[in-house]
Design an enzyme around this catalytic site. Sequence first.
Site, short mmCIF file in Angstrom:
data_model
loop_
_atom_site.label_atom_id
_atom_site.label_comp_id
_atom_site.label_asym_id
_atom_site.label_seq_id
_atom_site.Cartn_x
_atom_site.Cartn_y
_atom_site.Cartn_z
N ARG A 1 17.36 -40.61 -11.83
CA ARG A 1 17.50 -42.07 -11.76
C ARG A 1 18.98 -42.43 -11.64
O ARG A 1 19.84 -41.76 -12.23
CB ARG A 1 16.93 -42.74 -13.03
CG ARG A 1 15.41 -42.76 -13.10
CD ARG A 1 14.78 -43.67 -12.02
NE ARG A 1 13.34 -43.77 -12.16
CZ ARG A 1 12.45 -43.05 -11.47
NH1 ARG A 1 12.86 -42.18 -10.57
NH2 ARG A 1 11.15 -43.22 -11.65
N HIS B 1 15.98 -41.87 -2.10
CA HIS B 1 14.94 -41.71 -3.13
C HIS B 1 13.69 -41.02 -2.56
O HIS B 1 12.58 -41.56 -2.63
CB HIS B 1 14.58 -43.08 -3.73
CG HIS B 1 13.93 -42.96 -5.09
ND1 HIS B 1 14.23 -43.79 -6.15
CD2 HIS B 1 12.99 -42.10 -5.57
CE1 HIS B 1 13.50 -43.47 -7.20
NE2 HIS B 1 12.74 -42.43 -6.87
#
Length: 318
Positions: free
Chosen positions: A233, A281
Amino acid sequence: MKILFYSPHSDDAPAWIASLTRKLHGADVRLWTPGDVAPADYAIVWRPPAELLAPPRGLRAVFVLGAGVDALLAHERRSPGMLPPDVPLVRLEDTGMAEQMAEYAVHAALRYMRRFDEYELAQRQSAGDAPWRALEPHPRESFHVGVLGLGALGAHVAKTLAALGLPVRGYSRTPKAIAAVATFAGQGEFDAFLGGLKLLINLLPSTPETDSILNARTFSHLEPQAYLVNLARGAHLVERDLIDALNAGRLAAATLDVFTQEPLPADHPFWRMPRVTITPHISALTLREPAVEQIARKIEALVRGETISGIVDRLRGY
Ligand code: NAP
Ligand code: GLV
């Protein structure tokens, strides 16, 4: 059995709903739309609005279409009561993500160990006159790789890298034993885990304890000119510290798949840093069929009154 499905980025909701209906033998699965307050037994969601989950819908469990639940828990902190406290929150466990993470990590580790990033950079910066020069690869035996997080994803990544003959360490909250991986647990062993690493790969969940863990202090324990790969993250990384470490030559390069703001804004300095590699991502995507299979088996187990794995500890944050 009534099931709600919601995923804002999924343009193939009909395929998810068809697969869930098939695997749950004719369950009534519907796409949630604003204003739908009818009762449901289970919700299968990614980044749902508060009104989808809010009681008194009668949900028995909420299944998240990903491994990380940080966004949902943050939403709950902003809208307290959105997630009924007694309703289990269940995340995906691997469902094909571990293999994808291992592919990404192996690619990054070999790219840096063999210094392919430097050949790419030389070619990009030349006008056909890149130096025809061999760079000595980093010796495999001293290319120490550390994997932060030894859960469903990190453990598989660590094992896969170790199988390539790389010296691998892993770090988790509680002690682990993994063949061919030197394991470290808890804050007391953090510095020993970091000491002399040439490559640090992050696969921790984002929690109050782990956010900002990729910072100047952490970098200072790594081997000089080490590499960073963040697959977990954006909140784990102190961006300013990475920029400073790269500019100072403390770190050699970084590969980043996740960011505090996604999509990464066009004016973000990372886009213009030649030693930062960016992916959007994608290190491990949610795969429909394995995810549906796991969720369906868990719903059936809950209906039989059995316990299931993958229930999030909301206090711990993962
Ligand atoms: P997981 O199975 O829950 O594993 C988490 C690991 O982190 C565990 O080993 C845990 O230790 C360790 N950990 C947690 N808090 C810690 C702390 N304070 N100190 C040290 N270790 C700590 O999670 P996962 O399924 O492997 O997924 C990891 C993360 O990857 C997700 O949360 C998500 O954010 C990220 N992810 C990213 C993508 C992407 O495409 N970029 C895709 C999927 C997932 P214990 O084993 O001792 O509990
Ligand atoms: C993706 O980032 C996930 O948490 O599954």
